[in-house]
Design an enzyme around this catalytic site. Structure first.
Site, short mmCIF file in Angstrom:
data_model
loop_
_atom_site.label_atom_id
_atom_site.label_comp_id
_atom_site.label_asym_id
_atom_site.label_seq_id
_atom_site.Cartn_x
_atom_site.Cartn_y
_atom_site.Cartn_z
CD GLN A 31 -1.01 -0.78 3.57
OE1 GLN A 31 -2.28 -1.00 3.60
NE2 GLN A 31 -0.34 -1.41 4.54
CG ASP A 137 -2.29 -13.15 4.55
OD1 ASP A 137 -3.12 -12.84 5.50
OD2 ASP A 137 -2.26 -13.42 3.69
N GLY A 138 -2.27 -11.93 8.05
CA GLY A 138 -3.35 -12.22 8.98
C GLY A 138 -4.26 -13.27 8.87
CG ASP A 155 -6.26 -1.79 14.37
OD1 ASP A 155 -6.83 -1.22 13.73
OD2 ASP A 155 -5.20 -1.37 15.08
CB SER A 156 -8.55 -4.52 8.85
OG SER A 156 -9.83 -4.20 8.87
CB THR A 157 -6.92 -0.43 5.76
OG1 THR A 157 -7.14 -1.74 5.06
CG2 THR A 157 -5.51 -0.29 6.40
CD GLU A 158 -12.42 2.64 5.23
OE1 GLU A 158 -13.58 2.83 4.41
OE2 GLU A 158 -12.70 2.81 6.32
#
Lengths: 275, 275
Positions: A31, A137-138, A155-158
């Site tokens: 990202q 990788d979660g 607790d991720s991004t969109e």
């Protein structure tokens, strides 16, 4: 008037803020990462041009993600954070003396690296001996874990970019397996003003897997609409039925045991997303 | 990308939104008035370049200003709105069958005129026979009223321009006189992220005049920080001690009787402004 950052939270609406300086900017493997100093909110982490956290208002998100499920569980010892590379949720988890191990699995090591450098008040506890940091990788970590955690926090991004998998029913099913028999999980689930369909879908998916499903909110000024939701899935313990003697004093700026209860009382149009 | 409106909510932070067209713009006797059509929020009223109300999120502010004090009072018959020329609070007040008279006193007749024209879903009840609209100075109206109202609602702009007087202790003392012996008043009191000192001062002033003083919040996405506060001063009735049988079903999108209670449970940093 200088340099301003604008996040378009929808096609037609956004927030805008003055940027004093850019500390770092980089296209990582996963990202776009920007770390900037803002005039209003202190240092701020952006991923793919979306506000992730700021020094001034981060306490709301991190306290509300961590303490609600941790007080819901009677004795959380092993806790997993998926994402959350800024370390804010870890900092809050460590305020619970029952916690023996807090594992952070973030896919992007650069988020951890630059949070440590520029957000020390947030990331400062990542070196604690109870914390295990994995750059991985979660989704895979969840798939490989079984009966391993008391509490899991997503607790991720969109749901764009690397986080797309983290909003699927398959992922919640994996979490169910990764949790111990009385485990609790929480995920950030965006806002009801612009993402009502997402909240409705996640709630339905979680409800089909977990016997206890609950939605709660918090005010986060730099997130879209300012009204953020969190969805809890729990195998046994109800966040609305925490024993009074379970609570203990904790150093917070947003969370209180009274607000723990009140945050589940939803505005009608939000409540309507859960039925 | 076309025309965008930006409100700087602080020197260094603001919201920005796409404007499809400007319906009307005018410097009235008291303030700059703009009525525009936005792409995200529908029609929107601006006063002195600050968002007053939008068609999409207006229900939060208007419901939460009206129903909390109206359900707190056991039998509100005479209600006064100071400001509120858009008519949204009046619309909500009329949902209470006990109300015999709702008086609106706004200093700026142009706000009423253009709200009727461009915000009919908000202002549409201003013609109701129970409503009396006066274009006059709310401060003076309060000073001239004695033992006249069951509930008074101060639906003002920020404490700049014509609303400066509405945030003074003298005004609250006048309200105390204008209320009947068991009257209740509410005022919008801005947000705790950028205006903490204002909230602290108003709360202290109200507390020195009224035996019952309470602060509650609501999420309003187009207002600064998204977290809005309302301060209640009451001569007798406590909004936290409403009898269960006082509540009745009401057509709302935000307010519920459960949220009535929960909206008084404050985040710790907001609670700290009241002690």
């Amino acid at each position: 008037m200088g340099l301003w950052f604008t996040e378009k939270q929808t096609e037609d609406f956004g927030i805008t803020m003055k940027v004093n300086k850019t500390h770092h900017t980089e296209q990582t493997e996963f990202q776009k990462l920007d770390m900037v100093e803002t005039a209003e909110w202190g240092n701020m982490l952006l991923l793919d041009d979306m506000v992730m956290t700021t020094e001034k208002d981060e306490f709301v998100y991190h306290e509300m993600m961590a303490h609600v499920p941790l007080f819901t569980h009677p004795n959380p010892e092993a806790v997993l954070v998926v994402g959350g590379g800024d370390g804010g949720v870890i900092r809050e988890i460590l305020k619970h003396p029952s916690v023996k191990k807090a594992v952070l699995v973030d896919i992007d090591g650069k988020v951890i690296e630059y949070s440590k450098k520029y957000l020390p008040s947030i990331a400062g506890k990542l070196e604690d001996p109870r914390v295990e940091v994995r750059v991985a990788d979660g989704f895979m970590h969840i798939a490989e874990s079984e009966n391993a955690y008391d509490v899991i926090m997503v607790d991720s991004t969109e749901p764009v970019g690397p986080a797309v998998n983290l909003f699927t029913k398959g992922f919640y099913a994996g979490i169910q397996e990764a949790l111990k028999e009385d485990g609790v999980f929480v995920a950030q689930t965006d806002n009801p003003w612009f993402k009502a369909d997402l909240i409705r879908q996640v709630y339905k998916d979680v409800q089909e897997i977990f016997p206890v499903t609950r939605l709660y909110t918090a005010n986060i000024p730099t997130y879209p609409s300012g009204l953020w939701t969190f969805t809890i899935g729990s195998k046994k313990h109800d966040p609305l039925a925490v024993q009074e003697n379970r609570f203990f004093d904790i150093d917070t700026k947003y969370y209180t045991k009274e607000l723990h209860q009140a945050s589940f009382v939803l505005p009608k149009f939000v409540q309507d997303l859960t039925v």
